[in-house]
Design a protein around this motif. Structure first.
Motif, PDB file in Angstrom:
ATOM      1  N   MET A   1       0.843  -1.174   0.000  1.00 28.34           N
ATOM      2  CA  MET A   1       0.000   0.000   0.000  1.00 28.34           C
ATOM      3  C   MET A   1       0.890   1.240   0.000  1.00 28.34           C
ATOM      4  O   MET A   1       1.670   1.442   0.919  1.00 28.34           O
ATOM      5  CB  MET A   1      -0.913  -0.020   1.221  1.00 28.34           C
ATOM      6  N   PRO A   2       0.784   2.077  -1.039  1.00 25.95           N
ATOM      7  CA  PRO A   2       1.612   3.284  -1.122  1.00 25.95           C
ATOM      8  C   PRO A   2       1.290   4.292  -0.017  1.00 25.95           C
ATOM      9  O   PRO A   2       0.174   4.343   0.490  1.00 25.95           O
ATOM     10  CB  PRO A   2       1.239   3.878  -2.483  1.00 25.95           C
ATOM     11  N   THR A   3       2.297   5.096   0.314  1.00 22.23           N
ATOM     12  CA  THR A   3       2.100   6.197   1.251  1.00 22.23           C
ATOM     13  C   THR A   3       2.264   7.518   0.507  1.00 22.23           C
ATOM     14  O   THR A   3       3.060   7.629  -0.432  1.00 22.23           O
ATOM     15  CB  THR A   3       3.094   6.153   2.427  1.00 22.23           C
ATOM     16  N   VAL A   4       1.508   8.514   0.934  1.00 24.74           N
ATOM     17  CA  VAL A   4       1.568   9.863   0.389  1.00 24.74           C
ATOM     18  C   VAL A   4       1.973  10.772   1.543  1.00 24.74           C
ATOM     19  O   VAL A   4       1.238  10.887   2.521  1.00 24.74           O
ATOM     20  CB  VAL A   4       0.199  10.292  -0.187  1.00 24.74           C
ATOM     21  N   THR A   5       3.129  11.401   1.435  1.00 23.94           N
ATOM     22  CA  THR A   5       3.598  12.305   2.472  1.00 23.94           C
ATOM     23  C   THR A   5       3.319  13.737   2.044  1.00 23.94           C
ATOM     24  O   THR A   5       3.726  14.169   0.966  1.00 23.94           O
ATOM     25  CB  THR A   5       5.103  12.111   2.736  1.00 23.94           C
ATOM     26  N   ILE A  53       5.714  16.553  -7.180  1.00 19.97           N
ATOM     27  CA  ILE A  53       5.674  15.185  -6.668  1.00 19.97           C
ATOM     28  C   ILE A  53       7.038  14.532  -6.814  1.00 19.97           C
ATOM     29  O   ILE A  53       7.661  14.614  -7.865  1.00 19.97           O
ATOM     30  CB  ILE A  53       4.627  14.337  -7.442  1.00 19.97           C
ATOM     31  N   GLU A  54       7.457  13.863  -5.750  1.00 18.01           N
ATOM     32  CA  GLU A  54       8.634  12.989  -5.788  1.00 18.01           C
ATOM     33  C   GLU A  54       8.126  11.581  -5.582  1.00 18.01           C
ATOM     34  O   GLU A  54       7.383  11.327  -4.630  1.00 18.01           O
ATOM     35  CB  GLU A  54       9.595  13.311  -4.646  1.00 18.01           C
ATOM     36  N   VAL A  93       4.536  14.961  -1.675  1.00 14.49           N
ATOM     37  CA  VAL A  93       3.831  15.978  -2.443  1.00 14.49           C
ATOM     38  C   VAL A  93       4.043  17.345  -1.806  1.00 14.49           C
ATOM     39  O   VAL A  93       3.972  17.479  -0.586  1.00 14.49           O
ATOM     40  CB  VAL A  93       2.313  15.666  -2.501  1.00 14.49           C
ATOM     41  N   ARG A  94       4.288  18.359  -2.650  1.00 14.19           N
ATOM     42  CA  ARG A  94       4.450  19.739  -2.179  1.00 14.19           C
ATOM     43  C   ARG A  94       3.505  20.646  -2.962  1.00 14.19           C
ATOM     44  O   ARG A  94       3.354  20.495  -4.170  1.00 14.19           O
ATOM     45  CB  ARG A  94       5.879  20.220  -2.392  1.00 14.19           C
ATOM     46  N   LYS A  95       2.926  21.595  -2.268  1.00 17.98           N
ATOM     47  CA  LYS A  95       2.044  22.591  -2.878  1.00 17.98           C
ATOM     48  C   LYS A  95       2.685  23.959  -2.731  1.00 17.98           C
ATOM     49  O   LYS A  95       3.257  24.274  -1.682  1.00 17.98           O
ATOM     50  CB  LYS A  95       0.673  22.578  -2.179  1.00 17.98           C
ATOM     51  N   TYR A  96       2.595  24.768  -3.797  1.00 14.75           N
ATOM     52  CA  TYR A  96       3.153  26.109  -3.791  1.00 14.75           C
ATOM     53  C   TYR A  96       2.056  27.163  -3.806  1.00 14.75           C
ATOM     54  O   TYR A  96       0.897  26.866  -4.089  1.00 14.75           O
ATOM     55  CB  TYR A  96       4.108  26.288  -4.981  1.00 14.75           C
ATOM     56  N   ASP A  97       2.428  28.391  -3.495  1.00 11.79           N
ATOM     57  CA  ASP A  97       1.467  29.484  -3.430  1.00 11.79           C
ATOM     58  C   ASP A  97       1.018  29.915  -4.829  1.00 11.79           C
ATOM     59  O   ASP A  97       1.474  29.373  -5.830  1.00 11.79           O
ATOM     60  CB  ASP A  97       2.051  30.668  -2.647  1.00 11.79           C
ATOM     61  N   GLY A  98       0.128  30.887  -4.870  1.00 13.25           N
ATOM     62  CA  GLY A  98      -0.450  31.361  -6.126  1.00 13.25           C
ATOM     63  C   GLY A  98      -1.770  30.656  -6.377  1.00 13.25           C
ATOM     64  O   GLY A  98      -1.986  29.534  -5.916  1.00 13.25           O
ATOM     65  N   PHE A  99      -2.659  31.320  -7.083  1.00 17.90           N
ATOM     66  CA  PHE A  99      -3.984  30.765  -7.343  1.00 17.90           C
ATOM     67  C   PHE A  99      -3.907  29.365  -7.956  1.00 17.90           C
ATOM     68  O   PHE A  99      -4.647  28.463  -7.581  1.00 17.90           O
ATOM     69  CB  PHE A  99      -4.767  31.709  -8.269  1.00 17.90           C
ATOM     70  N   GLU A 105       6.826  29.869  -3.289  1.00 23.94           N
ATOM     71  CA  GLU A 105       6.833  29.610  -1.848  1.00 23.94           C
ATOM     72  C   GLU A 105       5.959  28.397  -1.525  1.00 23.94           C
ATOM     73  O   GLU A 105       4.825  28.310  -1.985  1.00 23.94           O
ATOM     74  CB  GLU A 105       6.306  30.843  -1.101  1.00 23.94           C
ATOM     75  N   ARG A 106       6.537  27.482  -0.749  1.00 21.92           N
ATOM     76  CA  ARG A 106       5.793  26.279  -0.380  1.00 21.92           C
ATOM     77  C   ARG A 106       4.670  26.595   0.592  1.00 21.92           C
ATOM     78  O   ARG A 106       4.861  27.331   1.542  1.00 21.92           O
ATOM     79  CB  ARG A 106       6.723  25.238   0.225  1.00 21.92           C
ATOM     80  N   VAL A 107       3.499  26.012   0.319  1.00 22.27           N
ATOM     81  CA  VAL A 107       2.364  26.098   1.229  1.00 22.27           C
ATOM     82  C   VAL A 107       2.416  24.906   2.166  1.00 22.27           C
ATOM     83  O   VAL A 107       2.199  25.025   3.354  1.00 22.27           O
ATOM     84  CB  VAL A 107       1.026  26.113   0.433  1.00 22.27           C
ATOM     85  N   TRP A 108       2.701  23.744   1.619  1.00 24.09           N
ATOM     86  CA  TRP A 108       2.928  22.511   2.387  1.00 24.09           C
ATOM     87  C   TRP A 108       3.800  21.573   1.573  1.00 24.09           C
ATOM     88  O   TRP A 108       4.049  21.747   0.448  1.00 24.09           O
ATOM     89  CB  TRP A 108       1.672  21.795   2.828  1.00 24.09           C
TER      90      TRP A 108
END
Length: 108
Positions: A1-5, A53-54, A93-99, A105-108
């Motif tokens: 079962m894969p994990t998503v960090t 995504i990595e 997984v990383r999320k960046y700012d902007g609409f 800039e990383r949000v998470w």
């Protein structure tokens, strides 16, 4: 079962699960600002669920490639649309700012 960090959180999902669904089902704020109200609901046309995504995921389909080649995105940035991505192995997984999540800039 894969994990998503995602940040400090680690989520489990089935192999082949849609990344957008995994994030939303686990109360992860995938959309920045008003994009949470104004998005395509997973059709791959708006680009607001763009993430970095990595790890092992599905190849980008034509819809995703097309949307990420249009401003404000850039095909050289390496972002993916969560709504078009299937989780195949452990990922980070990383999320960046902007609409559209196109910022620096990383949000998470």
């Amino acid at each position: 079962m894969p994990t998503v960090t995602v940040g400090e959180k680690t989520l489990n999902c089935d192999r082949g699960a849609n990344l957008r669904r995994v994030l939303l089902d686990n109360n992860i704020d995938l959309y920045n600002g008003k994009a949470q109200f104004i998005n395509c609901r997973g059709l791959g046309s708006c680009g607001t669920c763009a993430v970095e995504i990595e790890g092992e995921v599905s190849e980008a389909n034509w819809k995703e490639q097309g949307r990420l080649s249009l401003p404000p995105h850039s095909p050289t940035r390496g972002l993916r649309l969560a709504c078009q991505t299937k989780v195949l192995g452990n990922i980070k997984v990383r999320k960046y700012d902007g609409f559209w999540g196109q910022g620096q800039e990383r949000v998470w």
